[in-house]
Design a protein around this motif. Sequence first.
Motif, PDB file in Angstrom:
ATOM      1  N   CYS A  71      54.621  -3.576  33.180  1.00 41.45           N
ATOM      2  CA  CYS A  71      54.186  -2.300  33.750  1.00 41.45           C
ATOM      3  C   CYS A  71      54.581  -2.289  35.226  1.00 41.45           C
ATOM      4  N   ASN A  73      53.318  -0.589  37.575  1.00 41.68           N
ATOM      5  CA  ASN A  73      52.146  -0.415  38.449  1.00 41.68           C
ATOM      6  C   ASN A  73      51.348  -1.702  38.611  1.00 41.68           C
ATOM      7  N   CYS A  74      50.996  -2.334  37.500  1.00 39.80           N
ATOM      8  CA  CYS A  74      50.120  -3.509  37.575  1.00 39.80           C
ATOM      9  C   CYS A  74      50.849  -4.817  37.245  1.00 39.80           C
ATOM     10  N   ILE A  87      54.641   2.573  28.649  1.00 38.68           N
ATOM     11  CA  ILE A  87      55.416   2.379  29.879  1.00 38.68           C
ATOM     12  C   ILE A  87      56.694   3.208  29.841  1.00 38.68           C
ATOM     13  N   HIS A  92      53.695   3.833  33.110  1.00 39.28           N
ATOM     14  CA  HIS A  92      52.600   2.900  33.371  1.00 39.28           C
ATOM     15  C   HIS A  92      51.886   2.616  32.063  1.00 39.28           C
ATOM     16  N   CYS A  96      46.104  -0.111  33.324  1.00 44.18           N
ATOM     17  CA  CYS A  96      45.944   0.186  34.755  1.00 44.18           C
ATOM     18  C   CYS A  96      45.675   1.670  35.011  1.00 44.18           C
TER      19      CYS A  96
END
Length: 117
Positions: A71, A73-74, A87, A92, A96
């Motif tokens: 991912c 983002n995280c 994703i 994402h 998250c």
Amino acid sequence: MGASREIQVMYECDRCNQLHDREYQAEQCCEPDVRTVYVCPVCDNACSTRESATACLASHVEVPECDTEHCPNCLREAETSQLRIEIAVAGHCSTCNPIYTTEQNLTIKYALEGGAQ
């Protein structure tokens, strides 16, 4: 292509195979028996079961290509096909940020039902 993304129930004349919105219209068409069919909203294919219409709809889902190993983002590793699809579609994962647009939710749902990976 249909305007809606929902499976549409229609009625098919048993003699001439013409599709009708209402059961009585199919009965009056050639006055034969009437079959209930389920129509894919993407290709307008008439299926005999709701499950086959759902499978047809799922076969039309296009999941964009991208690096879905983590991912962005995280940085969580995408261990399941669901995380990879989330994703690819939304950018994402649901861990998250579990919030998706309606279109993203439908794309993810249909991709999972169709077995896309």
